[in-house]
Motif scaffolding. Structure first.
Motif, PDB file in Angstrom:
ATOM      1  N   THR A 245     -15.436   7.438 -62.539  1.00  0.00           N
ATOM      2  CA  THR A 245     -16.382   8.528 -62.277  1.00  0.00           C
ATOM      3  C   THR A 245     -15.677   9.707 -61.617  1.00  0.00           C
ATOM      4  O   THR A 245     -15.906  10.868 -61.971  1.00  0.00           O
ATOM      5  N   GLU A 246     -14.811   9.410 -60.660  1.00  0.00           N
ATOM      6  CA  GLU A 246     -14.078  10.470 -59.962  1.00  0.00           C
ATOM      7  C   GLU A 246     -13.135  11.214 -60.910  1.00  0.00           C
ATOM      8  O   GLU A 246     -13.007  12.441 -60.851  1.00  0.00           O
ATOM      9  N   LEU A 247     -12.490  10.473 -61.809  1.00  0.00           N
ATOM     10  CA  LEU A 247     -11.569  11.105 -62.759  1.00  0.00           C
ATOM     11  C   LEU A 247     -12.321  11.977 -63.762  1.00  0.00           C
ATOM     12  O   LEU A 247     -11.823  13.034 -64.174  1.00  0.00           O
TER      13      LEU A 247
ATOM     14  N   VAL B 294       0.840  18.767 -60.907  1.00  0.00           N
ATOM     15  CA  VAL B 294       0.174  17.697 -60.163  1.00  0.00           C
ATOM     16  C   VAL B 294       0.005  16.497 -61.089  1.00  0.00           C
ATOM     17  O   VAL B 294      -0.423  16.651 -62.242  1.00  0.00           O
ATOM     18  N   LYS B 295       0.338  15.328 -60.576  1.00  0.00           N
ATOM     19  CA  LYS B 295       0.202  14.105 -61.371  1.00  0.00           C
ATOM     20  C   LYS B 295      -0.596  13.066 -60.592  1.00  0.00           C
ATOM     21  O   LYS B 295      -0.335  12.824 -59.416  1.00  0.00           O
ATOM     22  N   ILE B 296      -1.569  12.474 -61.264  1.00  0.00           N
ATOM     23  CA  ILE B 296      -2.362  11.391 -60.678  1.00  0.00           C
ATOM     24  C   ILE B 296      -2.080  10.133 -61.489  1.00  0.00           C
ATOM     25  O   ILE B 296      -2.333  10.094 -62.698  1.00  0.00           O
ATOM     26  N   SER B 297      -1.538   9.124 -60.830  1.00  0.00           N
ATOM     27  CA  SER B 297      -1.162   7.894 -61.520  1.00  0.00           C
ATOM     28  C   SER B 297      -1.498   6.688 -60.656  1.00  0.00           C
ATOM     29  O   SER B 297      -1.840   6.821 -59.476  1.00  0.00           O
ATOM     30  N   VAL B 298      -1.401   5.510 -61.260  1.00  0.00           N
ATOM     31  CA  VAL B 298      -1.688   4.262 -60.548  1.00  0.00           C
ATOM     32  C   VAL B 298      -0.469   3.357 -60.617  1.00  0.00           C
ATOM     33  O   VAL B 298       0.128   3.166 -61.681  1.00  0.00           O
ATOM     34  N   LYS B 299      -0.098   2.816 -59.458  1.00  0.00           N
ATOM     35  CA  LYS B 299       0.954   1.809 -59.372  1.00  0.00           C
ATOM     36  C   LYS B 299       0.399   0.616 -58.622  1.00  0.00           C
ATOM     37  O   LYS B 299       0.053   0.726 -57.444  1.00  0.00           O
TER      38      LYS B 299
ATOM     39  N   LEU C 131      -9.899  12.966 -54.488  1.00  0.00           N
ATOM     40  CA  LEU C 131      -8.882  13.571 -55.353  1.00  0.00           C
ATOM     41  C   LEU C 131      -9.030  15.089 -55.391  1.00  0.00           C
ATOM     42  O   LEU C 131      -8.033  15.819 -55.413  1.00  0.00           O
ATOM     43  N   GLN C 132     -10.270  15.556 -55.385  1.00  0.00           N
ATOM     44  CA  GLN C 132     -10.513  17.003 -55.398  1.00  0.00           C
ATOM     45  C   GLN C 132      -9.977  17.660 -54.134  1.00  0.00           C
ATOM     46  O   GLN C 132      -9.377  18.738 -54.174  1.00  0.00           O
ATOM     47  N   MET C 133     -10.197  17.006 -52.989  1.00  0.00           N
ATOM     48  CA  MET C 133      -9.719  17.556 -51.724  1.00  0.00           C
ATOM     49  C   MET C 133      -8.197  17.662 -51.709  1.00  0.00           C
ATOM     50  O   MET C 133      -7.632  18.649 -51.223  1.00  0.00           O
ATOM     51  N   ILE C 134      -7.531  16.648 -52.273  1.00  0.00           N
ATOM     52  CA  ILE C 134      -6.067  16.657 -52.294  1.00  0.00           C
ATOM     53  C   ILE C 134      -5.553  17.736 -53.238  1.00  0.00           C
ATOM     54  O   ILE C 134      -4.603  18.468 -52.917  1.00  0.00           O
TER      55      ILE C 134
ATOM     56  N   LEU D 183      -2.113  19.599 -64.651  1.00  0.00           N
ATOM     57  CA  LEU D 183      -2.558  18.321 -64.097  1.00  0.00           C
ATOM     58  C   LEU D 183      -2.365  17.231 -65.141  1.00  0.00           C
ATOM     59  O   LEU D 183      -2.845  17.341 -66.270  1.00  0.00           O
ATOM     60  N   GLU D 184      -1.668  16.173 -64.750  1.00  0.00           N
ATOM     61  CA  GLU D 184      -1.455  15.023 -65.630  1.00  0.00           C
ATOM     62  C   GLU D 184      -2.179  13.811 -65.050  1.00  0.00           C
ATOM     63  O   GLU D 184      -1.984  13.457 -63.884  1.00  0.00           O
ATOM     64  N   LEU D 185      -3.014  13.185 -65.868  1.00  0.00           N
ATOM     65  CA  LEU D 185      -3.727  11.978 -65.463  1.00  0.00           C
ATOM     66  C   LEU D 185      -3.118  10.789 -66.194  1.00  0.00           C
ATOM     67  O   LEU D 185      -3.188  10.707 -67.423  1.00  0.00           O
TER      68      LEU D 185
END
Length: 251
Positions: free
Chosen positions: A122-124, A183-188, A162-165, A144-146
């Motif tokens: 939902t946030e993404l 800006v890159k948003i990723s999961v590890k 995420l928006q605040m960051i 922006l890369e997701l």
């Protein structure tokens, strides 16, 4: 003859009835002390829980203020309407898309204003619409890369985090065609990472610290975990723990 009959201390005489009375009195005292200790313990737990709840409410009110501040301020609204006006004259189809994403952004803010957690998916989805508005303004100055696999979409995260960051990165870094912000948003594993290249624009350390501290406190209260902020000479990365959906359902 009882063994007690061999002892005659200060002419004291032992009676079974006295022993029973003393024993009963000790049991009553022990029960009272146990209940008293339990009551004190539960009262302290209640105080601690109440304090944490109030602190959490304050953090969310603060985060809502920070999120709404960037969205509802006259500059953001003016820029959005100005962009929309230009698109109407240039490309009616793009203007319609822009208005659709703008509606999604404000709808998300209103619907999730009181929520403590939302799913990462939902946030993404909100971030895609938010980025669409920013991209229309900054063009090639912002990228922006997701990179988030769908298997993580059910994990939980505080809304607007995420928006605040991202907004904080825009505030503290130069953004332009000649020096774009990536800006890159990723999961590890079970962490979501938000990284960007560092190109300082102004000295705005106080606001930056307030945003990071607000996010840090929310995660401490929600899942008792610390966020991580990694900074090098050319990049900054903020790592947030993902909260399992089933864990919050059992809480």
């Amino acid at each position: 003859m009882l063994a007690y009959d061999y002892f005659n201390f200060l002419d004291y005489q032992y009676y079974d009835s006295d022993f029973i009375k003393v024993y009963i009195a000790q049991v009553i005292v022990n029960i009272f002390i146990t209940f008293l200790n339990e009551g004190v313990y539960r009262f302290e737990r209640l105080k601690a829980t109440t304090t944490e709840t109030e602190q959490l409410k304050k953090e969310y009110m603060h985060s809502q203020l920070l999120g709404l501040k960037s969205q509802m301020n006259p500059h953001f609204l003016f820029n959005g309407l100005n962009t929309l006006s230009s698109l109407i004259n240039e490309d009616a189809e793009k203007a319609e898309d822009f208005l659709d994403h703008m509606s999604k952004v404000y709808r998300y803010l209103l619907r999730n204003n009181e929520e403590q957690l939302v799913t990462l998916g939902t946030e993404l989805s909100f971030m895609r619409s938010y980025y669409y508005l920013l991209k229309a303004r900054h063009a090639e100055g912002l990228h922006l890369e997701l990179d988030v696999p769908a298997e993580h979409y059910n994990a939980m995260i505080p809304p607007l985090t995420l928006q605040m960051i991202l907004e904080n990165s825009l505030t503290n870094n130069a953004v332009g065609r000649s020096n774009p912000l990536f800006v890159k948003i990723s999961v590890k594993k079970n962490w979501i990472e938000i990284s960007n290249n560092v190109q300082p624009k102004i000295n705005n350390a106080e606001e930056h610290s307030a945003v990071i501290e607000n996010i840090r406190n929310k995660f401490r209260l929600l899942c008792q975990q610390e966020i991580a902020v990694k900074e090098t000479c050319g990049e900054r990365c903020i790592c947030l723990p993902l909260i399992p959906h089933n864990e919050m359902a059992m809480a």
